[in-house]
Motif scaffolding. Structure first.
Motif, PDB file in Angstrom:
ATOM      1  N   ILE A   1      10.055  79.320 -33.483  1.00  0.00           N
ATOM      2  CA  ILE A   1      10.749  79.715 -34.760  1.00  0.00           C
ATOM      3  C   ILE A   1      10.310  79.153 -35.661  1.00  0.00           C
ATOM      4  O   ILE A   1      10.166  79.094 -37.049  1.00  0.00           O
ATOM      5  N   ILE A   2       9.768  77.763 -35.741  1.00  0.00           N
ATOM      6  CA  ILE A   2       9.983  77.050 -36.323  1.00  0.00           C
ATOM      7  C   ILE A   2       8.584  77.057 -37.388  1.00  0.00           C
ATOM      8  O   ILE A   2       7.996  77.574 -38.511  1.00  0.00           O
ATOM      9  N   LYS A   3       7.935  77.823 -36.619  1.00  0.00           N
ATOM     10  CA  LYS A   3       6.494  78.255 -37.735  1.00  0.00           C
ATOM     11  C   LYS A   3       6.425  79.100 -37.620  1.00  0.00           C
ATOM     12  O   LYS A   3       5.406  80.131 -38.662  1.00  0.00           O
ATOM     13  N   CYS A   4       7.065  80.988 -37.219  1.00  0.00           N
ATOM     14  CA  CYS A   4       7.517  81.954 -37.557  1.00  0.00           C
ATOM     15  C   CYS A   4       8.457  82.668 -38.266  1.00  0.00           C
ATOM     16  O   CYS A   4       8.106  83.301 -38.015  1.00  0.00           O
ATOM     17  N   TYR A   5       8.929  81.722 -38.450  1.00  0.00           N
ATOM     18  CA  TYR A   5       9.963  82.078 -39.526  1.00  0.00           C
ATOM     19  C   TYR A   5      10.005  83.390 -41.085  1.00  0.00           C
ATOM     20  O   TYR A   5      10.545  83.999 -40.794  1.00  0.00           O
ATOM     21  N   ASN A   6       8.789  82.121 -41.362  1.00  0.00           N
ATOM     22  CA  ASN A   6       8.438  83.426 -42.750  1.00  0.00           C
ATOM     23  C   ASN A   6       8.326  84.833 -41.461  1.00  0.00           C
ATOM     24  O   ASN A   6       8.396  85.809 -42.412  1.00  0.00           O
TER      25      ASN A   6
END
Length: 184
Positions: free
Chosen positions: A82-87
């Motif tokens: 989620i941290i890397k892919c939240y956008n």
């Protein structure tokens, strides 16, 4: 049997993905709008055959109202960092209202998650921006062996994927479906 690799070739998806890959490789600031739009397009392309929509007609005294609803029995679990892919995942709930996010760090080998609910009830989507390490194999092993997940209910989605990892997955789990924009 060979691995089911689906390359997303839509021009809009290709253009947005190229911009994101270029920005990542040149360590430039990511355009969050591009990532949100790309996320919606990727998930739409990947899931359009998986989603079931029911037509509902409501008859009132003098009008007929038509509505479209997703099948409420289908539940989706999106496993991602989620941290890397939240956008990219910011607007996915518009396509998949019955979806749940589960964080996993693909860079850490000992980070297989523990999910309390019955995973067999979910259609599982594994999303990784850049599929470049073998931790994905451990996750698939965990889902298949420990939770008895039918791999036909699992889709892997990524922007880019490493060809060596794809070969390894193909040897071990040829029935998996992988959706990618570019193979490196």
């Amino acid at each position: 049997m060979k691995l089911n690799i689906h390359t997303l070739m839509h021009p809009s998806i290709q253009k947005l993905a190229y911009e994101i890959i270029y920005q990542k490789s040149h360590k430039q600031l990511q355009n969050t709008d591009n990532e949100k739009i790309l996320g919606m397009l990727i998930f739409y392309e990947t899931l359009r055959k998986w989603l079931k929509i029911d037509n509902i007609y409501i008859k009132k005294v003098d009008i007929l109202k038509e509505s479209y609803l997703l099948n409420h029995l289908d539940k989706y679990l999106i496993i991602t960092n989620i941290i890397k892919c939240y956008n990219i995942l910011a607007d996915v709930h518009k396509i998949l209202p019955q979806s749940y996010l589960q964080h996993i760090d693909f860079d850490s080998v000992n980070n297989i998650f523990d999910y309390n609910e019955r995973l067999q009830e979910y259609k599982i989507i594994i999303f990784e921006k850049f599929l470049k390490n073998y931790t994905i194999i451990e996750l698939i092993n965990y889902l298949h062996k420990n939770n008895k997940i039918n791999l036909n209910h699992v889709k892997i989605i990524c922007i880019t994927s490493n060809s060596n990892i794809l070969k390894y997955i193909a040897q071990k789990y040829p029935q998996l479906n992988i959706y990618t924009i570019k193979i490196i």
